[in-house]
Design an enzyme around this catalytic site. Structure first.
Site, PDB file in Angstrom:
ATOM      1  N   GLN A  46       0.621  -1.292  -0.373  1.00 13.19           N
ATOM      2  CA  GLN A  46       0.049   0.365  -0.042  1.00 13.19           C
ATOM      3  C   GLN A  46       1.339   1.279   0.624  1.00 13.19           C
ATOM      4  O   GLN A  46       1.738   1.520   0.516  1.00 13.19           O
ATOM      5  CB  GLN A  46      -1.251  -0.091   1.793  1.00 13.19           C
ATOM      6  CG  GLN A  46      -2.129   1.248   1.757  1.00 13.19           C
ATOM      7  CD  GLN A  46      -3.247   0.462   2.467  1.00 13.19           C
ATOM      8  OE1 GLN A  46      -2.845  -0.529   2.077  1.00 13.19           O
ATOM      9  NE2 GLN A  46      -3.996   1.239   2.423  1.00 13.19           N
ATOM     10  N   SER A  54       4.742  -6.159   2.920  1.00 15.45           N
ATOM     11  CA  SER A  54       3.239  -6.114   3.513  1.00 15.45           C
ATOM     12  C   SER A  54       2.081  -6.585   2.287  1.00 15.45           C
ATOM     13  O   SER A  54       1.912  -8.137   1.976  1.00 15.45           O
ATOM     14  CB  SER A  54       3.078  -5.083   3.648  1.00 15.45           C
ATOM     15  OG  SER A  54       2.032  -4.625   4.784  1.00 15.45           O
ATOM     16  N   LEU A  55       1.115  -6.378   2.021  1.00 19.72           N
ATOM     17  CA  LEU A  55       0.003  -6.547   1.179  1.00 19.72           C
ATOM     18  C   LEU A  55       0.358  -7.075   0.437  1.00 19.72           C
ATOM     19  O   LEU A  55       0.716  -8.300  -0.734  1.00 19.72           O
ATOM     20  CB  LEU A  55      -0.388  -5.154   0.478  1.00 19.72           C
ATOM     21  CG  LEU A  55      -1.247  -5.227  -1.056  1.00 19.72           C
ATOM     22  CD1 LEU A  55      -2.971  -6.392   0.030  1.00 19.72           C
ATOM     23  CD2 LEU A  55      -1.954  -4.092  -1.516  1.00 19.72           C
ATOM     24  N   ARG A 113      -9.116  -7.309   3.545  1.00 27.64           N
ATOM     25  CA  ARG A 113      -7.569  -7.213   4.599  1.00 27.64           C
ATOM     26  C   ARG A 113      -8.011  -5.761   4.807  1.00 27.64           C
ATOM     27  O   ARG A 113      -8.200  -5.153   5.811  1.00 27.64           O
ATOM     28  CB  ARG A 113      -6.534  -7.905   3.911  1.00 27.64           C
ATOM     29  CG  ARG A 113      -5.780  -7.300   4.609  1.00 27.64           C
ATOM     30  CD  ARG A 113      -4.436  -8.408   4.099  1.00 27.64           C
ATOM     31  NE  ARG A 113      -3.446  -7.549   4.837  1.00 27.64           N
ATOM     32  CZ  ARG A 113      -2.025  -6.765   3.833  1.00 27.64           C
ATOM     33  NH1 ARG A 113      -3.093  -5.833   3.297  1.00 27.64           N
ATOM     34  NH2 ARG A 113      -0.983  -6.976   5.044  1.00 27.64           N
ATOM     35  N   HIS A 142       0.088  -2.761  11.196  1.00 28.03           N
ATOM     36  CA  HIS A 142       1.153  -3.909  11.212  1.00 28.03           C
ATOM     37  C   HIS A 142       1.693  -3.709  13.082  1.00 28.03           C
ATOM     38  O   HIS A 142       2.595  -3.214  13.569  1.00 28.03           O
ATOM     39  CB  HIS A 142       2.450  -3.912  10.805  1.00 28.03           C
ATOM     40  CG  HIS A 142       2.115  -4.105   9.556  1.00 28.03           C
ATOM     41  ND1 HIS A 142       1.510  -5.159   9.045  1.00 28.03           N
ATOM     42  CD2 HIS A 142       2.295  -3.530   7.987  1.00 28.03           C
ATOM     43  CE1 HIS A 142       1.732  -5.037   7.553  1.00 28.03           C
ATOM     44  NE2 HIS A 142       1.825  -4.341   7.212  1.00 28.03           N
ATOM     45  N   GLN A 147       0.539 -11.195  10.032  1.00 33.11           N
ATOM     46  CA  GLN A 147       1.636 -10.419   9.626  1.00 33.11           C
ATOM     47  C   GLN A 147       0.538  -8.742   9.547  1.00 33.11           C
ATOM     48  O   GLN A 147       1.119  -7.751   9.438  1.00 33.11           O
ATOM     49  CB  GLN A 147       1.381 -10.611   7.838  1.00 33.11           C
ATOM     50  CG  GLN A 147       2.270  -9.621   7.157  1.00 33.11           C
ATOM     51  CD  GLN A 147       1.105  -9.110   5.892  1.00 33.11           C
ATOM     52  OE1 GLN A 147       0.230  -9.198   5.471  1.00 33.11           O
ATOM     53  NE2 GLN A 147       2.496  -9.347   4.380  1.00 33.11           N
TER      54      GLN A 147
END
Length: 318
Positions: free
Chosen positions: A16, A96-97, A121, A205, A254
């Protein structure tokens, strides 16, 4: 066409923040496989995600539950075009994503399933913490040990944690707004080059994301995972995953865990990777690569011009 790849290659997928109106448009216009990828996403989601990617408006593209499937789709469209030109990579990783894009690339989960799960998500992460309650800040020019100490000292009973360990020069922290602001001020006082609050809609996170993690876990458990065809680096452990159960577990953890990007890239370098290709919108990961190890080649593929440039560079590396 590159016939053989003598150097080990890793594909990297952005997360992102790499979104931009127009992403994927020229690839979709030129390559049927890219156009079909956007059509598949539109069908899986039940709305024209392609239109938001190609035309905006930007405010809509910035909504987390749209941003996440949009970046995934643009990344997989670019991947499918790239795959028709070069051999498959040795390893994949995503920020991440982007770890979801990496799993689609490795065949762990189907693209249609992944598009739906990352929409959820994004939705769950947005809904986990009311707007304004959480924040994130980038700490530049301070090592992890000192950033962790700043977070501990600034917490004062609230949440304040390292969220993205992006490079030796850049660590993002996440938590309650007041605690993150205290930490940014403290980092400045303790010699960070810069500490700046980020324009994000939620504190990603960190442990405040636990409600999102619990909801996402149920969705991931309902999906069929396959054994990846090549190893995937997971963010939360900075380790290579070669089976589906650890892959699923890492995606669950995660949500609240730190993105260990610096450590993940160092693992790939230690595994012998010479060439990195950032597949998807933007050049964020190539920028971080320069901060981690300038001796490694990093090229990006997000549109027709960058694709052609990357293919030239990869041909000389073969």
């Amino acid at each position: 066409m590159v016939e053989s790849q003598t150097e080990l290659v890793a594909f990297l997928f952005p997360g992102q923040g790499s979104q931009a109106v127009g992403m994927g448009k020229d690839l979709a216009e030129k390559y049927p496989v890219a156009r079909q990828t956007f059509e598949e996403a539109d069908e899986a989601l039940g709305y024209k995600l392609s239109q938001v990617c190609f035309e905006g408006p930007e405010e809509q593209l910035r909504l987390t539950e749209i941003t996440q499937p949009a970046i995934l789709t643009a990344s997989i469209a670019a991947l499918r075009v790239l795959e028709s030109h070069i051999p498959r990579p040795t390893y994949v990783a995503g920020h991440s994503l982007g770890e979801y894009s990496a799993h689609v690339a490795a065949g762990t989960i189907s693209f249609a399933d992944t598009v739906r799960v990352v929409r959820n998500r994004g939705k769950y992460m947005q809904e986990a913490v009311p707007l304004g309650v959480g924040a994130m800040a980038a700490i530049l020019g301070m090592d992890l040990e000192n950033v962790a100490a700043v977070c501990r000292d600034a917490a004062q009973g609230e949440v304040c944690e390292p969220a993205n360990i992006n490079s030796p020069e850049q660590i993002v922290i996440s938590g309650h707004t007041a605690a993150v602001k205290r930490a940014a001020k403290l980092a400045d006082e303790r010699g960070a080059k810069r500490a700046k609050l980020l324009p994000v809609s939620a504190p990603f996170h960190c442990s405040l994301m636990k409600p999102a993690q619990d909801r996402l876990e149920a969705d991931l458990n309902a999906l069929t995972f396959q054994k990846p065809v090549f190893p995937v680096v997971c963010n939360v452990d900075a380790k290579l995953i070669a089976d589906f159960d650890p892959g699923r577990d890492a995606l669950v953890r995660q949500v609240t865990g730190s993105v260990k990007w610096d450590q993940s890239i160092r693992l790939l370098i230690a595994s012998g990777v010479q060439t990195f290709v950032e597949v998807g919108p933007g050049k964020v990961l190539c920028g971080l690569m320069r901060q981690i190890d300038r001796s490694r080649k990093c090229t990006n593929v997000g549109d027709e011009a960058s694709l052609q440039k990357a293919l030239e560079q990869l041909a000389t590396a073969a």
